[in-house]
Design a protein around this motif. Sequence first.
Motif, mmCIF file in Angstrom:
data_model
loop_
_atom_site.group_PDB
_atom_site.id
_atom_site.type_symbol
_atom_site.label_atom_id
_atom_site.label_comp_id
_atom_site.label_asym_id
_atom_site.label_seq_id
_atom_site.Cartn_x
_atom_site.Cartn_y
_atom_site.Cartn_z
ATOM 1 N N ASP A 296 -5.582 13.804 2.258
ATOM 2 C CA ASP A 296 -4.330 13.514 1.714
ATOM 3 C C ASP A 296 -4.194 13.420 0.041
ATOM 4 N N ASP A 297 -5.238 12.827 -0.493
ATOM 5 C CA ASP A 297 -5.395 12.505 -1.970
ATOM 6 C C ASP A 297 -5.464 13.891 -2.748
ATOM 7 N N LEU B 160 -4.469 16.802 -1.426
ATOM 8 C CA LEU B 160 -3.425 17.409 -1.376
ATOM 9 C C LEU B 160 -2.353 16.965 -2.493
ATOM 10 N N ALA B 161 -2.504 15.702 -2.647
ATOM 11 C CA ALA B 161 -1.494 14.986 -3.866
ATOM 12 C C ALA B 161 -2.168 15.474 -5.231
ATOM 13 N N ALA C 283 -0.364 18.985 -5.577
ATOM 14 C CA ALA C 283 1.216 18.850 -5.846
ATOM 15 C C ALA C 283 1.268 18.356 -7.284
ATOM 16 N N ASP C 284 0.324 17.622 -7.730
ATOM 17 C CA ASP C 284 0.598 16.901 -8.943
ATOM 18 C C ASP C 284 0.492 18.069 -9.995
ATOM 19 N N ARG D 162 1.680 17.026 6.496
ATOM 20 C CA ARG D 162 1.116 16.587 5.555
ATOM 21 C C ARG D 162 1.433 17.006 4.316
ATOM 22 N N THR E 88 3.507 15.167 1.173
ATOM 23 C CA THR E 88 3.153 15.081 -0.364
ATOM 24 C C THR E 88 3.897 15.843 -1.205
#
Length: 440
Positions: free
Chosen positions: A264-265, A267-268, A271-272, A296, A300
Amino acid sequence: MSTHPTAAPTPSAAPSPTRLLLRGGTVVDTDPHVTARPDTDVLIEHGAIAAVGPDLSAEGAEVVDARDRIVLPGFVDTHRHVWQSVLRAVAVDSDLGDYLGRVLGRLSPAMRPEDVYAGNLVGALECLDSGITTVHDFSHVQHRAEHGEAAVHGLRAAGIRAVFGYGHPPFDPAARDPRIVRDLRKRLFAGDDDLVTLALAPGGPSYTPIDLVEQDWRLAADLDIPLAVHVGSGPVAQRPIEALREHGLLNARTLYIHGNSLPDDELAMIADSGGTLSIAPHIEAQMGHGAPMINRAHATGLVTGLGVDVVTSGPGDMFSLLRAALLTSQLADGPRLFATDMLRMATIGGAAALGLADRIGSLAVGKQADLILLRADAINLVGASHDIAGAVVASAHAGNVDTVLVAGRTVKQAGRLTHPHLTDAITNARKSAEHLAATG
């Protein structure tokens, strides 16, 4: 029509009328949220949407009766290896390893330029036939320069809107030559044809040493084109997104494909950075890419589109993808998603994932008139007035696609593609398939 891959592309239909009015349809828009409006008109001027509403003036316009039709933005396929249309169903029962060995290891090197042209033309026509008006063609069959030229001409001959992702064959390191990409950019993408644009589709940090990744990212920056890259945890980099960040390579012009095994981090991080995601729910499940990630990605805040990926192993239409995406979302952990979420991913979400949301993906005034009309009077859509969007996702199929417009030009009408050389395209694709079957 010449079938030589370097032949000038043949327009797929007559020029669009200056004014076109779609009269009285059930109009489904997807931005800012999914809405269905019965008895609504869509006015098209010079290939763009000029007005949406009831009882619009038809003065000077060619009028299309859209009663008993559902009018939608055209679907956006954010990831497809279009050249593989001439290898259809060759790997239906294959896992990822078998697919890589058979399709990319053995059959890809046997592709002649005329096979790539035939595959891209008929593959793009398949998209249009099922209501996909924009496709991201991740083309990693460029064993030599003629393959890339043939692929671009095939897309242009079809009349589809496309992002052509130039890639290197993963098992042919000798084909990696940035000079070919620069030459292609200069010769084939220097004009005003904005239906087909160029991107770079390199191996990426999951599969390529970081020094080569840096070279690819610099090349894309030099050419001012976006990137598209398959991504997962390994085999080269277990944390590929972090590797990109550490080397200053995360940017907003990168489309990441699959990513089921990413934590998940990471994926973040995507996105960021402003990067976007393409998922292929059918193929990811069939080939064992990992657990469904649609929930997921949604959690995110990742801009996400849907992709067919390969017709060697699965269906080539968006309706099948919509149902695969909805089903896999219901089997996965995370926030519940709905049919309207799937429809947005297939339209405005896909447009945003490709950096084209200012031009396509919804029915906003000023956007390109990439539209599809479904037969609401078809037996499988009777009674759909309860939930039009739900019926499109759960019940519709490619056979319901009555009319398709790309930039206001009719490429399918009354249930039939209007391409003037459709029979030749099919014949040549069959010949290529037979050649490859005998070779591989």
